[in-house]
Design a protein around this motif. Structure first.
Motif, PDB file in Angstrom:
ATOM      1  N   SER A   1       0.831  -1.203   0.000  1.00 14.90           N
ATOM      2  CA  SER A   1       0.000   0.000   0.000  1.00 14.90           C
ATOM      3  C   SER A   1       0.868   1.258   0.000  1.00 14.90           C
ATOM      4  O   SER A   1       2.074   1.208   0.260  1.00 14.90           O
ATOM      5  CB  SER A   1      -0.913   0.000   1.231  1.00 14.90           C
TER       6      SER A   1
ATOM      7  N   GLU B   1      -4.373   6.169  -3.577  1.00 17.83           N
ATOM      8  CA  GLU B   1      -3.819   5.106  -2.722  1.00 17.83           C
ATOM      9  C   GLU B   1      -4.503   3.776  -3.021  1.00 17.83           C
ATOM     10  O   GLU B   1      -3.840   2.737  -3.177  1.00 17.83           O
ATOM     11  CB  GLU B   1      -4.011   5.458  -1.247  1.00 17.83           C
TER      12      GLU B   1
ATOM     13  N   ALA C   1      -2.705   0.440  -4.814  1.00 14.59           N
ATOM     14  CA  ALA C   1      -2.688  -0.846  -4.111  1.00 14.59           C
ATOM     15  C   ALA C   1      -3.283  -1.951  -4.999  1.00 14.59           C
ATOM     16  O   ALA C   1      -2.738  -3.056  -5.080  1.00 14.59           O
ATOM     17  CB  ALA C   1      -3.442  -0.743  -2.795  1.00 14.59           C
TER      18      ALA C   1
END
Length: 468
Positions: free
Chosen positions: A261, A456, A460
């Motif tokens: 992540s 984000e 990921a």
């Protein structure tokens, strides 16, 4: 004196063409032998190894056969079957690199090899390079550093020895071994600032230099802008060769956590870089966002003198040559791209790759060698405003016939600032995902924190897919 590789190639091509013509004309009849290798070395001023490689070409073409310990015997005065190579190319290279003219020059030197140019289109999926090689049965193809990374199956590319005459930096994205590359660099450009010299003179504004920051550009832009008539600065923000500049120049490096992540909400360097880009876009003396549809639109605005400065590339300059609707040449020049915290510019490289699936790999390599030769690269230098990959051609100076900017050789002075977007530690695919979300922030439709959270999540997911 050591003969350069490019000079050796040129002499080899001359020897091959001369012997081929003499055989065809009947100087060497069928059953007769060509001069010995040592005699050919003396006649054409090349090494024994170069002579042997040249004779191998005539063997492949069906003119001669090598008789061990005797020599090269003429077996035919007509050429064997012509080999056609399917070459996939970026359509922009027709103007930016005089591609079709170079292909004709290749045909003149290699009458038994024909290049079939096939313009490449861009499908929506990210595996299109593999499909091009397999479905279109290409023998070779043009490919830039970004698209090279998107090509998942690199085993389709034939390794080639690194050309010593090419700027070493250009090989970086394509290296597969210490001295081998999967793609041979053909032409390159950094991102630069292009400006109208007359606008600066008329408004008594000092011309840009290497010390200009984005703040300096913004200040100059306000002085140069004429409401209702022209803007100070325009650039196509959403281009993958424009907006990442701000990240590079602010020292942004994306570091994934152990679980793959990314934590972007606390990355102040990232936030400052994106905010600076938005501030420029929001300045009414620069440009209205609806005009920034493509780099071509920006170039046309600059050419029509509706813009005083644009962020561009050397390739863009090819579109600034005199047009029918212009009474005189546009007086312009170039400068290093403005900086944020550090002086850095994005580097764009286009190269040529040979397919491992090709049935004519040797012939395809011969075309790549020609395109990197002194002859082809110097032709590119003299007849375009693009920068050839071969150092000796790029740095040539002589009588100019084009509307070339006075500081054309700026790329030599600023090479230490050149970076690839991979220095951000993200793939091209990941950057594209970022850009799609950032559009909402730049259009004032979402806050930066909200957009960063979405980025984000997408990064990921992209890592998860790549891991699978």
């Amino acid at each position: 004196m050591k003969v350069s590789r490019s000079a050796s190639r040129s002499k080899s091509e001359f020897m091959i063409a001369t012997l081929r013509n003499e055989i065809t004309a009947g100087k060497y009849e069928i059953g007769k032998y060509l001069p010995s290798e040592l005699e050919l070395c003396s006649l054409f001023g090349i090494s024994k190894m170069t002579v042997r490689k040249g004779l191998e070409v005539l063997v492949e073409e069906g003119y001669i056969e090598k008789v061990p310990r005797i020599g090269a015997k003429v077996v035919s005065s007509i050429h064997a079957n012509i080999i056609t190579l399917r070459f996939g190319y970026y359509p922009s290279l027709v103007q930016e690199a005089k591609l079709l003219q170079l292909i004709e020059r290749f045909h003149e030197r290699h009458p038994l090899l024909r290049i079939q140019p096939i313009p490449l289109q861009y499908p929506a999926h990210d595996r299109y390079f593999s499909s091009y090689f397999q479905e279109l049965k290409l023998d070779l193809m043009s490919i830039n550093a970004q698209d090279y990374e998107d090509m998942r199956d690199l085993s389709l590319l034939e390794p080639m020895p690194r050309n010593e005459g090419v700027y070493r930096l250009l090989n970086t994205p394509f290296m597969i071994e210490e001295e081998a590359v999967a793609v041979q660099p053909f032409v390159f450009t950094p991102v630069i600032l292009c400006y109208n010299k007359e606008h600066f003179r008329e408004n008594n504004v000092p011309e840009p230099d290497a010390c200009w920051s984005w703040g300096d550009v913004q200040e100059a832009s306000r002085k140069l802008a004429v409401p209702g008539n022209r803007y100070g600065l325009v650039f196509h923000t959403l281009s993958d060769n424009r907006w990442p500049l701000f990240l590079l120049q602010n020292g942004v490096v994306f570091e994934p956590q152990a679980d793959g992540s990314y934590h972007l909400a606390n990355d102040q360097k990232l936030k400052d870089a994106l905010a600076t880009c938005k501030e420029l876009m929001s300045d009414e003396s620069l440009f209205p966002i609806h005009l920034s549809r493509s780099d071509n639109d920006i170039k046309d605005l600059f050419r029509r003198q509706k813009v005083s400065m644009m962020i561009a590339t050397y390739s863009t300059l090819n579109g600034l040559q005199p047009q029918e609707d212009q009474g005189r040449q546009l007086r312009y020049d170039i400068a290093p791209v403005p900086f944020l915290q550090e002086a850095k510019s994005l580097l764009i490289v286009i190269g040529l790759a040979v397919s491992k699936l090709s049935e004519h790999k040797e012939a395809a390599r011969r075309f790549v060698e020609f395109m990197q030769s002194e002859d082809a690269q110097l032709f590119l230098r003299k007849h375009t405003l693009s920068v050839p990959a071969l150092k000796s051609a790029a740095e040539w100076s002589g009588k100019e016939t084009m509307n070339r900017p006075p500081r054309f050789h700026l790329f030599r002075e600023t090479m230490n600032t050149f970076r690839y977007y991979t220095d951000l530690n993200l793939s091209h695919r990941q950057l594209s995902l970022m850009r799609d979300e950032l559009t909402l922030y730049w259009a004032n439709l979402e806050s930066l924190d909200s957009v960063l959270q979405k980025i984000e999540d997408k990064l990921a997911q992209c890592n998860d897919l790549h891991a699978k």
